[in-house]
Design a protein around this motif. Structure first.
Motif, mmCIF file in Angstrom:
data_model
loop_
_atom_site.group_PDB
_atom_site.id
_atom_site.type_symbol
_atom_site.label_atom_id
_atom_site.label_comp_id
_atom_site.label_asym_id
_atom_site.label_seq_id
_atom_site.Cartn_x
_atom_site.Cartn_y
_atom_site.Cartn_z
ATOM 1 N N GLN A 113 -25.483 74.059 -3.859
ATOM 2 C CA GLN A 113 -25.307 74.703 -5.160
ATOM 3 C C GLN A 113 -25.070 76.198 -4.992
ATOM 4 O OE1 GLN A 113 -28.822 73.811 -7.382
ATOM 5 N NE2 GLN A 113 -28.096 71.822 -8.055
ATOM 6 N N LYS A 114 -25.853 76.839 -4.100
ATOM 7 C CA LYS A 114 -25.708 78.280 -3.888
ATOM 8 C C LYS A 114 -24.344 78.604 -3.307
ATOM 9 C CE LYS A 114 -30.585 79.320 -3.257
ATOM 10 N NZ LYS A 114 -31.636 79.692 -2.305
ATOM 11 N N SER A 115 -23.878 77.782 -2.351
ATOM 12 C CA SER A 115 -22.598 78.086 -1.727
ATOM 13 C C SER A 115 -21.438 77.913 -2.703
ATOM 14 C CB SER A 115 -22.375 77.210 -0.487
ATOM 15 O OG SER A 115 -22.106 75.880 -0.853
ATOM 16 N N LEU A 116 -21.589 77.070 -3.715
ATOM 17 C CA LEU A 116 -20.523 76.853 -4.680
ATOM 18 C C LEU A 116 -20.394 78.004 -5.666
ATOM 19 C CD1 LEU A 116 -20.991 73.069 -5.502
ATOM 20 C CD2 LEU A 116 -19.428 74.115 -3.876
ATOM 21 N N HIS A 117 -21.512 78.709 -5.913
ATOM 22 C CA HIS A 117 -21.479 79.792 -6.883
ATOM 23 C C HIS A 117 -21.075 81.121 -6.249
ATOM 24 C CE1 HIS A 117 -22.894 77.310 -10.088
ATOM 25 N NE2 HIS A 117 -23.918 76.917 -9.380
ATOM 26 N N GLN A 118 -21.047 81.174 -4.922
ATOM 27 C CA GLN A 118 -20.592 82.379 -4.253
ATOM 28 C C GLN A 118 -19.080 82.311 -4.128
ATOM 29 O OE1 GLN A 118 -22.629 82.128 -0.557
ATOM 30 N NE2 GLN A 118 -24.596 82.762 -1.392
ATOM 31 N N GLN A 175 -13.455 77.541 3.692
ATOM 32 C CA GLN A 175 -13.270 76.182 4.209
ATOM 33 C C GLN A 175 -14.584 75.413 4.196
ATOM 34 O OE1 GLN A 175 -10.948 75.844 7.799
ATOM 35 N NE2 GLN A 175 -12.057 74.024 8.444
ATOM 36 N N VAL A 176 -15.660 76.026 4.642
ATOM 37 C CA VAL A 176 -16.978 75.360 4.660
ATOM 38 C C VAL A 176 -17.390 74.980 3.245
ATOM 39 C CG1 VAL A 176 -19.446 75.749 5.079
ATOM 40 C CG2 VAL A 176 -17.775 76.412 6.800
ATOM 41 N N SER A 177 -17.217 75.894 2.304
ATOM 42 C CA SER A 177 -17.578 75.640 0.913
ATOM 43 C C SER A 177 -16.765 74.482 0.337
ATOM 44 C CB SER A 177 -17.354 76.914 0.099
ATOM 45 O OG SER A 177 -17.600 76.682 -1.247
ATOM 46 N N CYS A 178 -15.459 74.479 0.584
ATOM 47 C CA CYS A 178 -14.584 73.417 0.057
ATOM 48 C C CYS A 178 -14.904 72.068 0.678
ATOM 49 C CB CYS A 178 -13.125 73.779 0.292
ATOM 50 S SG CYS A 178 -12.530 75.130 -0.739
ATOM 51 N N VAL A 179 -15.111 72.036 1.989
ATOM 52 C CA VAL A 179 -15.420 70.772 2.672
ATOM 53 C C VAL A 179 -16.751 70.214 2.183
ATOM 54 C CG1 VAL A 179 -16.003 69.749 4.913
ATOM 55 C CG2 VAL A 179 -14.012 71.215 4.702
ATOM 56 N N ASN A 180 -17.761 71.073 2.065
ATOM 57 C CA ASN A 180 -19.068 70.608 1.576
ATOM 58 C C ASN A 180 -18.973 70.036 0.167
ATOM 59 O OD1 ASN A 180 -20.507 71.185 3.889
ATOM 60 N ND2 ASN A 180 -21.118 73.213 3.195
ATOM 61 N N GLU A 181 -18.273 70.727 -0.704
ATOM 62 C CA GLU A 181 -18.136 70.244 -2.080
ATOM 63 C C GLU A 181 -17.340 68.940 -2.126
ATOM 64 O OE1 GLU A 181 -16.817 71.715 -6.541
ATOM 65 O OE2 GLU A 181 -16.661 73.114 -4.862
ATOM 66 N N PHE A 182 -16.263 68.858 -1.347
ATOM 67 C CA PHE A 182 -15.467 67.619 -1.306
ATOM 68 C C PHE A 182 -16.332 66.444 -0.852
ATOM 69 C CE2 PHE A 182 -13.111 64.490 1.122
ATOM 70 C CZ PHE A 182 -12.152 64.093 0.212
ATOM 71 N N ARG A 183 -17.101 66.652 0.194
ATOM 72 C CA ARG A 183 -17.936 65.563 0.729
ATOM 73 C C ARG A 183 -19.032 65.167 -0.241
ATOM 74 N NH1 ARG A 183 -17.939 67.322 7.112
ATOM 75 N NH2 ARG A 183 -15.855 66.489 7.511
ATOM 76 N N TRP A 184 -19.526 66.122 -1.011
ATOM 77 C CA TRP A 184 -20.542 65.807 -2.016
ATOM 78 C C TRP A 184 -19.937 64.984 -3.155
ATOM 79 C CZ3 TRP A 184 -25.422 65.261 -2.919
ATOM 80 C CH2 TRP A 184 -25.862 65.158 -4.236
ATOM 81 N N LEU A 185 -18.753 65.389 -3.606
ATOM 82 C CA LEU A 185 -18.120 64.717 -4.738
ATOM 83 C C LEU A 185 -17.484 63.376 -4.367
ATOM 84 C CD1 LEU A 185 -16.363 67.783 -6.388
ATOM 85 C CD2 LEU A 185 -18.365 66.556 -7.249
ATOM 86 N N ASN A 186 -17.100 63.207 -3.102
ATOM 87 C CA ASN A 186 -16.381 62.008 -2.654
ATOM 88 C C ASN A 186 -17.063 61.395 -1.428
ATOM 89 O OD1 ASN A 186 -13.757 62.288 -4.365
ATOM 90 N ND2 ASN A 186 -14.102 64.312 -3.487
#
Length: 159
Positions: free
Chosen positions: A33-38, A47-58
């Motif tokens: 959550q913190k990495s998404l709001h930064q 890249q780390v933020s996008c990959v983490n969010e993608f893996r969480w959502l999918n």
């Protein structure tokens, strides 16, 4: 002098995500959550933020988004070894190994905000990959990344 052994205390059983009652929602980890709001300012952070969010959502597709560790400064010995192993200059940062429509897969080059520019080697590699049936995109922001994935596979990727 006789040793006395203490009896081991039983460990608590750790609960798995699937053991939770179905009505209890699964929350996104605080770290994510913190990495998404930064707003990441460096390409690796983005890249780390996008990959983490993608893996969480999918979660079903999490292992199909693959990072290609191609960049970075290395000493001569390590660079020579990697080149002998098959590392090629200019390959995009991420590969989404999911065929969609006419494309065999999606390569994503992540750049640092609007200031990041594509090198000549990257332009050449993107052209070669496109000619061989792979879609290639360059993303400067999180929104561009998720729009590209959603356009590529709209029925599969959640944003």
């Amino acid at each position: 002098s006789r040793r006395v052994w203490k009896q081991a205390t039983p460990r608590r059983k750790q609960r798995h995500r699937s053991d939770r009652p179905s009505q209890a929602p699964i929350r996104m980890p605080t770290r994510l959550q913190k990495s998404l709001h930064q707003h990441p300012t460096k390409s690796p952070d983005l890249q780390v933020s996008c990959v983490n969010e993608f893996r969480w959502l999918n979660p079903r597709l999490r292992d199909l988004l693959i990072a290609i560790p191609n960049g970075g400064k290395r000493n001569y010995t390590v660079a020579a070894k990697l080149k002998a192993e098959g590392v090629v200059s200019g390959v995009p940062d991420l590969f989404f190994a999911y065929p969609s429509g006419q494309w065999h897969g999606l390569f994503v080059e992540m750049k640092n905000g609007k200031a990041g520019s594509v090198t000549e080697n990257q332009k050449r590699m993107i052209m070669i990959l496109t000619q061989h049936g792979y879609k290639c995109v360059v993303c400067h922001t999180r929104d561009e990344f998720f729009n590209a994935l959603h356009e590529y596979a709209p029925d599969v990727v959640k944003c």
